[in-house]
Design an enzyme around this catalytic site. Structure first.
Site, PDB file in Angstrom:
ATOM      1  N   LYS A  72      -4.631  -0.282  -4.591  1.00  0.00           N
ATOM      2  CA  LYS A  72      -4.874  -0.734  -3.224  1.00  0.00           C
ATOM      3  C   LYS A  72      -4.936   0.444  -2.252  1.00  0.00           C
ATOM      4  CE  LYS A  72      -1.742  -3.504  -1.381  1.00  0.00           C
ATOM      5  NZ  LYS A  72      -1.238  -3.214  -0.019  1.00  0.00           N
TER       6      LYS A  72
ATOM      7  N   ARG B 218      -8.665   3.927   1.175  1.00  0.00           N
ATOM      8  CA  ARG B 218      -9.135   5.264   1.532  1.00  0.00           C
ATOM      9  C   ARG B 218     -10.574   5.497   1.070  1.00  0.00           C
ATOM     10  NH1 ARG B 218      -3.755   5.015   1.216  1.00  0.00           N
ATOM     11  NH2 ARG B 218      -2.448   6.513   2.358  1.00  0.00           N
TER      12      ARG B 218
ATOM     13  N   GLY C  47      -0.459  -3.060   6.532  1.00  0.00           N
ATOM     14  CA  GLY C  47       0.066  -1.926   7.279  1.00  0.00           C
ATOM     15  C   GLY C  47      -0.706  -0.651   6.992  1.00  0.00           C
TER      16      GLY C  47
ATOM     17  N   ARG D  79       5.695  -5.048  12.724  1.00  0.00           N
ATOM     18  CA  ARG D  79       5.973  -3.763  12.091  1.00  0.00           C
ATOM     19  C   ARG D  79       5.772  -2.610  13.076  1.00  0.00           C
ATOM     20  NH1 ARG D  79       3.176  -3.608   6.259  1.00  0.00           N
ATOM     21  NH2 ARG D  79       4.472  -1.712   6.152  1.00  0.00           N
TER      22      ARG D  79
ATOM     23  N   SER E 285       6.186   9.369   4.890  1.00  0.00           N
ATOM     24  CA  SER E 285       5.279   8.223   4.849  1.00  0.00           C
ATOM     25  C   SER E 285       3.854   8.704   4.654  1.00  0.00           C
ATOM     26  CB  SER E 285       5.376   7.416   6.149  1.00  0.00           C
ATOM     27  OG  SER E 285       4.311   6.485   6.245  1.00  0.00           O
TER      28      SER E 285
ATOM     29  N   GLN F   9       1.318   6.867   4.897  1.00  0.00           N
ATOM     30  CA  GLN F   9       0.497   6.227   5.928  1.00  0.00           C
ATOM     31  C   GLN F   9       0.474   7.064   7.202  1.00  0.00           C
ATOM     32  OE1 GLN F   9       1.912   2.231   6.512  1.00  0.00           O
ATOM     33  NE2 GLN F   9       1.515   1.631   4.389  1.00  0.00           N
TER      34      GLN F   9
ATOM     35  N   ASP G 215       7.130   1.221  -3.153  1.00  0.00           N
ATOM     36  CA  ASP G 215       6.560  -0.114  -3.344  1.00  0.00           C
ATOM     37  C   ASP G 215       7.152  -0.839  -4.546  1.00  0.00           C
ATOM     38  OD1 ASP G 215       4.847  -0.004  -1.148  1.00  0.00           O
ATOM     39  OD2 ASP G 215       3.252   0.961  -2.296  1.00  0.00           O
TER      40      ASP G 215
ATOM     41  N   LYS H 258       8.840  -2.805   6.013  1.00  0.00           N
ATOM     42  CA  LYS H 258       7.666  -3.136   5.212  1.00  0.00           C
ATOM     43  C   LYS H 258       7.184  -4.543   5.599  1.00  0.00           C
ATOM     44  CE  LYS H 258       7.033   0.551   2.735  1.00  0.00           C
ATOM     45  NZ  LYS H 258       5.734   1.279   2.748  1.00  0.00           N
TER      46      LYS H 258
ATOM     47  N   ARG I 173      12.541  -5.366   3.265  1.00  0.00           N
ATOM     48  CA  ARG I 173      12.594  -5.475   1.805  1.00  0.00           C
ATOM     49  C   ARG I 173      13.981  -5.241   1.223  1.00  0.00           C
ATOM     50  NH1 ARG I 173       6.865  -3.019  -0.086  1.00  0.00           N
ATOM     51  NH2 ARG I 173       5.671  -4.925   0.265  1.00  0.00           N
TER      52      ARG I 173
END
Length: 435
Positions: free
Chosen positions: A33, A38, A102, A130, A175, A177, A315, A342, A346
């Protein structure tokens, strides 16, 4: 091997299944994913046509495609992939609805910041809760104007970009992200942009930027990008290790099981769950050259999982917690406060899920403590809209006596439509989900 297709079960809000189960066989999980997001984004930014195959079929990646199309990027089916004609055009007419993703939201924040014009990013009720300041703060420092609810920390976010200046940023969080959002913005900035992380995270963005002609340098936990145009290239997305982790753990904890997952991405920062399971005593074979993972039933032992482990298993913690509950002894997970923000909290939702099966588990501020070995019994689990909690609960149900009910199963469609079909195939039809 069951096809990776959606069904009525995939869309069901609540499902049930009865354990114990049996598992044997091989499969390919959906395309990674993170790489799928990307690949589409970079192809959309590049000059020319790119062919992307092996994409994740989940809703998260579909949202990235739709957002790119809102920017005028032409995307067409081509065989078993998508042909992307790069070139983002004018600002989008409508808000970019990124659903539950996210990753898509934070990456698009970087893309929008690097372009002249205005865009609005929004998503579902879970995504709107978030935190976004972790990307908004560095993007503002580069010159973008970003605002939203709670002083720009919550969606919807309005982003007015362009005319950015490169920065040297020390990120307070590890992170991928956050790092990726800054690097994507840095493509169009004046001067180089650098990001330092407290710990090295996944390098999908760095690796793929190079594939598309970007000028990227990696030095330990520091990544630097030079302003540079991108050129189209073809990408074949390998299988998602985060999805492979569910079947790997299932094979380890279900008696007399043996499961092989093929064509899995095993690059930097994505094999941490295998390392952790091996420390627990897992019988796992890995062929890095082909991306093959083979796991067999094993008596696992509890271990300490610390902050140094977390970036590479961020994850996989929910499914590793299921393995810990089935193990002998105590497992302690610490340094995982990032899990609080998340798709769900979580830490809290994983502990609640384990307790629903009768496991002895409790939260800590930055993780959890799991006392393994308690017999699992069927329970009622609320996924809190989190696909990984729902799938982890499904795996736990395979060793639980009685029926398990999982609420919020429809969240699984964001990343793994076809999970139910793969479960039915590996169990020879003996274990199925019913709506």
């Amino acid at each position: 091997m069951a096809p990776d297709v959606s069904s009525d079960v995939d869309a069901a809000r609540t499902v049930s299944l009865t354990g114990p189960g049996h598992l044997s066989g091989s499969l390919r999980v959906p395309g990674d994913k993170s790489i799928s997001h990307r690949a589409l984004l970079l192809a959309g930014l590049a000059e020319g046509e790119s062919l992307i195959t092996g994409l994740s079929g989940g809703d998260d990646v579909r949202r990235t495609r739709l957002a790119l199309e809102s920017y005028g990027v032409q995307i067409e089916p081509a065989g078993d992939g998508l042909r992307v004609r790069g070139g983002l055009q004018d600002e989008p007419d409508e808000p970019l609805d990124l659903g539950n993703s996210g990753t898509a939201t934070r990456l698009f924040a970087g893309v929008c910041a690097g372009r002249d014009g205005y865009a609005v990013l929004t998503g579902d009720q879970y995504l709107r809760a978030r935190p976004m300041n972790r990307v908004a703060v560095p993007l503002r420092a580069m010159g973008a104007a970003i605002d939203g609810r709670r002083d720009g920390d919550l969606l919807p976010l309005g982003v007015r970009g362009g005319r950015l200046t490169g920065i040297d940023y020390d990120s307070p969080v590890a992170s991928a992200q956050v790092k990726s959002a800054i690097l994507l913005a840095g493509l169009g900035a004046s001067g180089p942009t650098s990001v330092r992380e407290p710990a090295a995270t996944r390098r999908h963005t760095e690796e793929m930027l190079r594939d598309f002609g970007g000028k990227v340098a990696v030095d330990g936990t520091r990544v630097t990008i030079e302003p540079s145009p991108l050129s189209a290239t073809d990408v074949d997305v390998p299988g998602d290790p985060s999805q492979a982790a569910f079947w790997t753990v299932a094979a380890l904890i279900v008696p007399d099981a043996s499961v092989t997952v093929e064509n899995v991405y095993l690059g930097f920062g994505r094999t941490g769950f295998i390392d952790v399971l091996r420390r627990m005593g897992a019988d796992i074979d890995v062929d890095a050259s082909t991306g093959l993972i083979r796991a067999r039933s094993t008596r696992l032992t509890g271990i300490d999982i610390a902050g140094a482990d977390i970036p590479s298993i961020i994850d996989e913690v929910p499914i590793l917690a299921v393995a810990a509950a089935a193990a002998t002894g105590t497992t302690t997970i610490s340094g995982a406060q990032e899990l609080r923000v998340k798709e769900s909290d979580r830490i809290a939702s994983t502990v609640r899920m384990l307790r629903a099966f009768g496991a002895r588990a409790h939260e800590t501020e930055d993780g959890m403590v799991i006392e393994g070995g308690a017999p699992a019994r069927g329970g009622v689990v609320d996924s809190h809209g989190d696909h990984r909690i729902a799938m982890a609960a499904c795996v736990n149900a395979l060793i639980a006596e009685g029926t398990t009910v999982i609420h919020g199963w429809d969240s699984v469609a964001t990343s793994y439509p076809g999970f139910a079909a793969h479960l039915a195939a590996l169990s020879g039809g003996a274990v199925t989900l019913s709506a």
